[in-house]
Design a protein around this motif. Structure first.
Motif, mmCIF file in Angstrom:
data_model
loop_
_atom_site.group_PDB
_atom_site.id
_atom_site.type_symbol
_atom_site.label_atom_id
_atom_site.label_comp_id
_atom_site.label_asym_id
_atom_site.label_seq_id
_atom_site.Cartn_x
_atom_site.Cartn_y
_atom_site.Cartn_z
ATOM 1 N N ASP A 273 -3.608 3.829 -8.952
ATOM 2 C CA ASP A 273 -5.067 3.773 -9.009
ATOM 3 C C ASP A 273 -5.631 2.426 -8.585
ATOM 4 O OD1 ASP A 273 -4.216 2.281 -11.120
ATOM 5 O OD2 ASP A 273 -5.310 3.355 -12.678
ATOM 6 N N ASP A 274 -4.838 1.341 -8.696
ATOM 7 C CA ASP A 274 -5.321 0.011 -8.336
ATOM 8 C C ASP A 274 -4.145 -0.819 -7.829
ATOM 9 O OD1 ASP A 274 -6.147 -2.905 -8.755
ATOM 10 O OD2 ASP A 274 -8.013 -1.860 -9.233
ATOM 11 N N LEU A 275 -4.422 -1.653 -6.815
ATOM 12 C CA LEU A 275 -3.357 -2.462 -6.227
ATOM 13 C C LEU A 275 -2.756 -3.441 -7.229
ATOM 14 C CD1 LEU A 275 -4.822 -3.317 -2.691
ATOM 15 C CD2 LEU A 275 -3.357 -1.417 -3.350
ATOM 16 N N GLN A 276 -3.534 -3.850 -8.222
ATOM 17 C CA GLN A 276 -3.027 -4.803 -9.211
ATOM 18 C C GLN A 276 -1.924 -4.195 -10.082
ATOM 19 O OE1 GLN A 276 -6.430 -6.125 -11.419
ATOM 20 N NE2 GLN A 276 -7.222 -7.388 -9.747
ATOM 21 N N ASN A 277 -1.872 -2.874 -10.127
ATOM 22 C CA ASN A 277 -0.883 -2.208 -10.986
ATOM 23 C C ASN A 277 0.409 -1.866 -10.255
ATOM 24 O OD1 ASN A 277 -2.724 -2.151 -13.195
ATOM 25 N ND2 ASN A 277 -3.734 -0.375 -12.277
ATOM 26 N N ILE A 278 0.507 -2.224 -8.980
ATOM 27 C CA ILE A 278 1.682 -1.841 -8.195
ATOM 28 C C ILE A 278 2.936 -2.566 -8.694
ATOM 29 C CG2 ILE A 278 2.759 -2.079 -5.928
ATOM 30 C CD1 ILE A 278 0.190 -1.206 -4.670
ATOM 31 N N LYS A 279 2.869 -3.874 -8.839
ATOM 32 C CA LYS A 279 4.054 -4.641 -9.244
ATOM 33 C C LYS A 279 4.550 -4.252 -10.642
ATOM 34 C CE LYS A 279 4.540 -6.919 -5.463
ATOM 35 N NZ LYS A 279 5.697 -6.618 -4.577
ATOM 36 N N PRO A 280 3.665 -4.112 -11.658
ATOM 37 C CA PRO A 280 4.172 -3.661 -12.968
ATOM 38 C C PRO A 280 4.830 -2.290 -12.915
ATOM 39 C CG PRO A 280 1.993 -4.617 -13.200
ATOM 40 C CD PRO A 280 2.253 -4.512 -11.741
ATOM 41 N N LEU A 281 4.274 -1.371 -12.109
ATOM 42 C CA LEU A 281 4.875 -0.045 -11.984
ATOM 43 C C LEU A 281 6.229 -0.120 -11.286
ATOM 44 C CD1 LEU A 281 1.827 2.250 -11.127
ATOM 45 C CD2 LEU A 281 3.343 2.440 -13.110
ATOM 46 N N GLU A 282 6.355 -0.990 -10.318
ATOM 47 C CA GLU A 282 7.646 -1.139 -9.640
ATOM 48 C C GLU A 282 8.717 -1.627 -10.618
ATOM 49 O OE1 GLU A 282 7.060 -3.659 -6.291
ATOM 50 O OE2 GLU A 282 6.225 -2.077 -5.036
#
Length: 442
Positions: A273-282
């Protein structure tokens, strides 16, 4: 103000030279900012948008290759299974999860006896093709077993059997023949209407050709966003459902390796939903013994190159303004020398040093303002020429440069500040003129 304006009107040649230098520097700054903004917008909508920055690509850490049904017991932990897909789908900030499985490249034969030498068959949930950014040109996704969706590239390169065999033989015997390659490229770029037709996949099994069951082309995708049709023809994909993929695997003997207890995928696309959440999800995905990657590094690289271009262009503009400021300093210094008698009379009549200094600074700032206004005109002419060049030569119809209202004050501010800074020394020099000596000498 009145005296400064009078001097500008009387000294037309000096005024024109100073204005020209400032206008070129101002135009360079406005054009640099406009090109940077246009390029950034183009990258975001056309190129970076095509990169799908809001997606994470998940791949297995197991040893199973594309099209294999599973792996050894020791490699099960690293496989991309249904259970792991459901876990990923339950993570916060995940909008959708799209799993895919590669069946491989196949020679395809259509119902009207046309041949395509290589189409990559991919199993996916056909109802989620639009979520991946695909656009249907014709038809749509059908649910029944045997339905297939072709992308734009898979509709090109179809030839009749005789032509296909002739070109293949000629390439083996005379690969450097330019006429042969011209004919080959002509067929490669020719789009065939495949909607509503049936196709069969051809598989080699122990030097024997196996012909798969007929599949119905229910939909054809359009050219992907951010790609030109002339390059999209080399990406040939045929999308089928997972049930159809299992049906084809049984028909063409595609089952390799040890079968897993559950469905295994080659990759999963996770929309965030947001680019800021990509690294934590990875980080969470990697704990499932899976590989996770994104395209943020490419975006940062392009943005860095764009910032470098902006800095260089702005540096060129500032350098030109620096040269223009030197011409203003020389012109104003000469003007001070020529107007010593006027300055002396003004001092005798009661003018103080700040008044004389301000008169010269106002004159220099007016030169900067006039040069900035002329620079805006130059900037519009330059940008119109660049747009015509881009449309005619580059073919990048999506890239159009425009002078926004926000860039105009920046250019004017640079021009006026150049004029003011350039007029400080001549103004101080004029204010220090000895009135009696100036009147007596002149």
């Amino acid at each position: 103000m009145r005296l400064a304006w009078g001097q500008i009107k009387r000294r037309k040649v000096v005024t024109a030279l100073c204005m020209t230098g400032i206008s070129i520097g101002c135009a360079a700054i406005i054009v640099a900012i406009s090109i940077g903004n246009a390029a950034q917008g183009y990258l975001e909508t056309e190129i970076i948008g095509g990169m799908k920055l809001d997606e994470i690509t998940v791949t297995p850490q197991g040893s199973s290759g594309p099209g294999e049904g599973g792996g050894a017991a020791g490699g099960e932990r690293g496989l991309l299974t249904d259970d792991k897909v459901q876990v990923i789908q339950g993570f916060n900030h995940v909008k959708s999860v799209i799993a895919t499985k590669q069946l491989g490249y196949f020679r395809s034969i259509s119902s009207d006896n046309l041949i395509s030498e290589g189409v990559n068959v991919v199993a996916v949930d056909l109802s989620k093709l639009k979520e991946q950014g695909h656009r249907f040109k014709e038809g749509g996704a059908l649910e029944q077993i045997g339905a297939v969706v072709l992308n734009y590239g898979a509709t090109t390169g179809w030839k009749d059997a005789e032509t296909s065999e002739r070109l293949t033989n000629m390439m083996n015997t005379d690969p450097n023949n330019p006429k042969l390659w011209e004919e080959f490229q002509m067929y490669e770029g020719t789009v065939t209407d495949m909607s509503g037709k049936s196709i069969q996949l051809e598989q080699m099994d122990n030097e024997k050709k196996l012909l798969g069951p007929q599949m119905y082309v229910g939909g054809v995708l359009d050219v992907p966003m951010g790609r030109e049709a002339q390059f999209a023809i080399y990406d040939r994909q045929a999308y089928v459902s997972f049930d159809t993929a299992e049906w084809l695997a049984d028909s063409l003997n595609l089952q390799n390796g040890t079968a897993s207890k559950q469905r295994v995928y080659d990759s999963v696309t996770v929309k965030v939903d947001d680019l800021q959440n990509i690294k934590p999800l990875e980080d969470l995905i990697s704990k499932l013994a899976l590989n996770a990657s994104d395209n943020l590094a490419m975006r940062d690289q392009i943005a860095s190159q764009l910032d470098t271009f902006k800095a260089i262009a702005l540096g060129v503009g500032v350098f030109i303004l620096l040269l223009a400021s030197i011409s203003i300093i020389v012109a104003m210094t000469m003007s001070t020398h020529q107007r010593r008698r006027q300055i002396g009379i003004m001092k005798v009549l009661g003018a103080n040093m700040p008044q004389i200094r301000n008169m010269f600074i106002v004159e220099a700032s007016l030169l900067g303002l006039l040069g900035g206004l002329l620079g805006i005109v130059f900037a519009y002419l330059i940008i119109n020429g660049l747009n015509s060049f881009i449309t005619a030569s580059a073919g990048m119809s999506g890239l159009q440069i425009a002078v926004t209202l926000g860039t105009l004050p920046i250019g004017i501010a640079f021009a006026v500040m150049t004029g003011i800074l350039s007029g400080i020394y001549p103004a101080i020099s004029a204010a220090r003129t000895n009135a009696l000596l100036a009147i007596k000498r002149d």
